[in-house]
Scaffold this active site. Sequence first.
Site, short mmCIF file in Angstrom:
data_model
loop_
_atom_site.label_atom_id
_atom_site.label_comp_id
_atom_site.label_asym_id
_atom_site.label_seq_id
_atom_site.Cartn_x
_atom_site.Cartn_y
_atom_site.Cartn_z
N HIS A 1 1.34 0.61 -4.43
CA HIS A 1 0.52 1.77 -4.73
C HIS A 1 0.72 2.83 -3.65
O HIS A 1 1.54 3.72 -3.81
CB HIS A 1 -0.96 1.37 -4.87
CG HIS A 1 -1.86 2.51 -5.22
ND1 HIS A 1 -3.10 2.68 -4.64
CD2 HIS A 1 -1.71 3.54 -6.07
CE1 HIS A 1 -3.67 3.75 -5.13
NE2 HIS A 1 -2.84 4.29 -6.00
N HIS B 1 -7.37 -0.47 -2.21
CA HIS B 1 -7.93 -0.04 -3.49
C HIS B 1 -8.16 -1.24 -4.40
O HIS B 1 -8.10 -1.13 -5.63
CB HIS B 1 -7.01 0.99 -4.16
CG HIS B 1 -6.69 2.15 -3.27
ND1 HIS B 1 -5.48 2.28 -2.63
CD2 HIS B 1 -7.45 3.19 -2.86
CE1 HIS B 1 -5.49 3.38 -1.88
NE2 HIS B 1 -6.67 3.95 -1.99
S1 FES Z 1 -2.54 0.89 -1.51
FE1 FES Z 1 -2.75 -1.05 -2.43
S2 FES Z 1 -4.03 -0.67 -4.10
FE2 FES Z 1 -3.80 1.27 -3.21
#
Ligand code: FES
Length: 127
Positions: free
Chosen positions: A74, A93
């Site tokens: 992500h 997140h």
């Molecule tokens: S950086 Fe891992 S879920 Fe957003």
Amino acid sequence: MLALLGLTTVGSIVYPLGRFLAPPGEKGKSKQISLKRSEIPAGEAKDIPFAGMPAMVINLPGRGFVAFSRVCSHLGCLVDYDKVRNRIFCPCHAAVFDLEGNVVTGPPPKPLQKLPLRVEGESIVIG
Ligand code: FES
């Protein structure tokens, strides 16, 4: 004497400029890492540096060893293995990955990067 002075002057400009413009080297980034199997008991994981990034090797009971980049797909936070829940979690997140690196829940757009791994006798070779 003038030619030598000229060469030295040109060299002192061209060499640093070339080093500045050249892509970063692979110095310090190991392409292959070897661990002893005994370093990672069944159900445990070990964090390792691999090719300049944080990575981990997990010993899955009954399934053997797997290796992943710890960099979340992500936004790049570092994921952790949770042996109790048999999942990989990203604290930033709340993403959850399965033990194949696939996204179970959360915002990551793609799986964790799986690293090539082979077992050679008592050694685990990553890369
Ligand atoms: S950086 Fe891992 S879920 Fe957003």
